[in-house]
Design a protein around this motif. Structure first.
Motif, PDB file in Angstrom:
ATOM      1  N   VAL A  29      23.195 -33.959   9.374  1.00 26.18           N
ATOM      2  CA  VAL A  29      23.715 -33.053   8.347  1.00 26.18           C
ATOM      3  C   VAL A  29      22.791 -31.844   8.233  1.00 26.18           C
ATOM      4  O   VAL A  29      21.596 -31.985   7.977  1.00 26.18           O
ATOM      5  CB  VAL A  29      23.831 -33.761   6.982  1.00 26.18           C
ATOM      6  N   SER A  30      23.358 -30.662   8.443  1.00 28.45           N
ATOM      7  CA  SER A  30      22.590 -29.424   8.320  1.00 28.45           C
ATOM      8  C   SER A  30      22.822 -28.826   6.936  1.00 28.45           C
ATOM      9  O   SER A  30      23.892 -28.974   6.354  1.00 28.45           O
ATOM     10  CB  SER A  30      23.005 -28.424   9.399  1.00 28.45           C
ATOM     11  N   THR A  31      21.806 -28.157   6.424  1.00 36.56           N
ATOM     12  CA  THR A  31      21.925 -27.431   5.167  1.00 36.56           C
ATOM     13  C   THR A  31      21.692 -25.961   5.470  1.00 36.56           C
ATOM     14  O   THR A  31      20.632 -25.577   5.974  1.00 36.56           O
ATOM     15  CB  THR A  31      20.897 -27.919   4.125  1.00 36.56           C
ATOM     16  N   CYS A  32      22.690 -25.137   5.186  1.00 36.16           N
ATOM     17  CA  CYS A  32      22.620 -23.705   5.462  1.00 36.16           C
ATOM     18  C   CYS A  32      21.574 -23.046   4.559  1.00 36.16           C
ATOM     19  O   CYS A  32      21.599 -23.220   3.339  1.00 36.16           O
ATOM     20  CB  CYS A  32      23.994 -23.070   5.233  1.00 36.16           C
ATOM     21  N   THR A  37      25.402 -24.808   1.934  1.00 39.04           N
ATOM     22  CA  THR A  37      26.437 -25.746   2.381  1.00 39.04           C
ATOM     23  C   THR A  37      25.828 -26.824   3.265  1.00 39.04           C
ATOM     24  O   THR A  37      25.031 -26.536   4.157  1.00 39.04           O
ATOM     25  CB  THR A  37      27.546 -25.002   3.160  1.00 39.04           C
ATOM     26  N   ARG A  38      26.218 -28.067   3.000  1.00 34.68           N
ATOM     27  CA  ARG A  38      25.809 -29.201   3.821  1.00 34.68           C
ATOM     28  C   ARG A  38      26.997 -29.613   4.685  1.00 34.68           C
ATOM     29  O   ARG A  38      28.096 -29.792   4.174  1.00 34.68           O
ATOM     30  CB  ARG A  38      25.368 -30.371   2.942  1.00 34.68           C
ATOM     31  N   GLU A  40      28.004 -31.798   8.617  1.00 31.22           N
ATOM     32  CA  GLU A  40      27.583 -32.435   9.860  1.00 31.22           C
ATOM     33  C   GLU A  40      27.595 -31.387  10.972  1.00 31.22           C
ATOM     34  O   GLU A  40      28.441 -30.479  10.977  1.00 31.22           O
ATOM     35  CB  GLU A  40      28.509 -33.590  10.225  1.00 31.22           C
ATOM     36  N   CYS A  57      27.441 -21.533  10.080  1.00 26.95           N
ATOM     37  CA  CYS A  57      27.860 -22.279   8.897  1.00 26.95           C
ATOM     38  C   CYS A  57      29.381 -22.218   8.776  1.00 26.95           C
ATOM     39  O   CYS A  57      29.975 -21.140   8.897  1.00 26.95           O
ATOM     40  CB  CYS A  57      27.208 -21.675   7.651  1.00 26.95           C
ATOM     41  N   MET A  81      18.701 -22.907   9.134  1.00 27.76           N
ATOM     42  CA  MET A  81      18.896 -24.189   8.450  1.00 27.76           C
ATOM     43  C   MET A  81      17.763 -24.414   7.467  1.00 27.76           C
ATOM     44  O   MET A  81      16.592 -24.261   7.816  1.00 27.76           O
ATOM     45  CB  MET A  81      18.876 -25.348   9.447  1.00 27.76           C
ATOM     46  N   ARG A  82      18.132 -24.776   6.260  1.00 24.96           N
ATOM     47  CA  ARG A  82      17.112 -25.170   5.283  1.00 24.96           C
ATOM     48  C   ARG A  82      16.498 -26.494   5.721  1.00 24.96           C
ATOM     49  O   ARG A  82      15.300 -26.712   5.602  1.00 24.96           O
ATOM     50  CB  ARG A  82      17.723 -25.286   3.899  1.00 24.96           C
ATOM     51  N   CYS A  83      17.350 -27.405   6.212  1.00 27.70           N
ATOM     52  CA  CYS A  83      16.866 -28.675   6.761  1.00 27.70           C
ATOM     53  C   CYS A  83      17.944 -29.281   7.645  1.00 27.70           C
ATOM     54  O   CYS A  83      19.101 -28.863   7.612  1.00 27.70           O
ATOM     55  CB  CYS A  83      16.440 -29.642   5.663  1.00 27.70           C
ATOM     56  N   GLU A  85      19.142 -33.193   8.475  1.00 29.23           N
ATOM     57  CA  GLU A  85      18.980 -34.604   8.096  1.00 29.23           C
ATOM     58  C   GLU A  85      19.552 -35.500   9.184  1.00 29.23           C
ATOM     59  O   GLU A  85      20.741 -35.475   9.471  1.00 29.23           O
ATOM     60  CB  GLU A  85      19.734 -34.849   6.785  1.00 29.23           C
TER      61      GLU A  85
END
Length: 89
Positions: A29-32, A37-38, A40, A57, A81-83, A85
């Protein structure tokens, strides 16, 4: 104890990084970083008609990741990406 006494070089992360980069990334899961926005990785928008690949995104179209492969090397830019997961196997 000083910070310098606690600091290791990048080789100390080698084992963990080796585990991370063999995981199934399309289910990660990426976080923009732009809009939060989260999603996959399998659900992001991919543009592959260039020397590299650009992942955007699905909500705001901000660039999440750039991947370029050439001359036996790979460049991975994930500053959008913020992160990311990952589920550990």
């Amino acid at each position: 104890m000083e910070d310098a006494d606690l600091r290791l070089d990048g080789n100390a992360a080698g084992g963990l990084l080796g585990e991370i980069f063999v995981q199934e990334v399309t289910t990660a899961v990426s976080t923009c970083a732009a809009c939060g926005t989260r999603a996959e990785v399998a659900a992001v928008h991919v543009y592959a008609h260039a020397p590299g690949m650009v992942l955007r995104c699905p909500r705001c179209e901000a660039v999440l990741m750039r991947i370029v492969q050439a001359d036996g090397r790979l460049w991975l830019d994930i500053t959008g990406m913020r992160c990311l997961e990952l589920r550990m196997a």
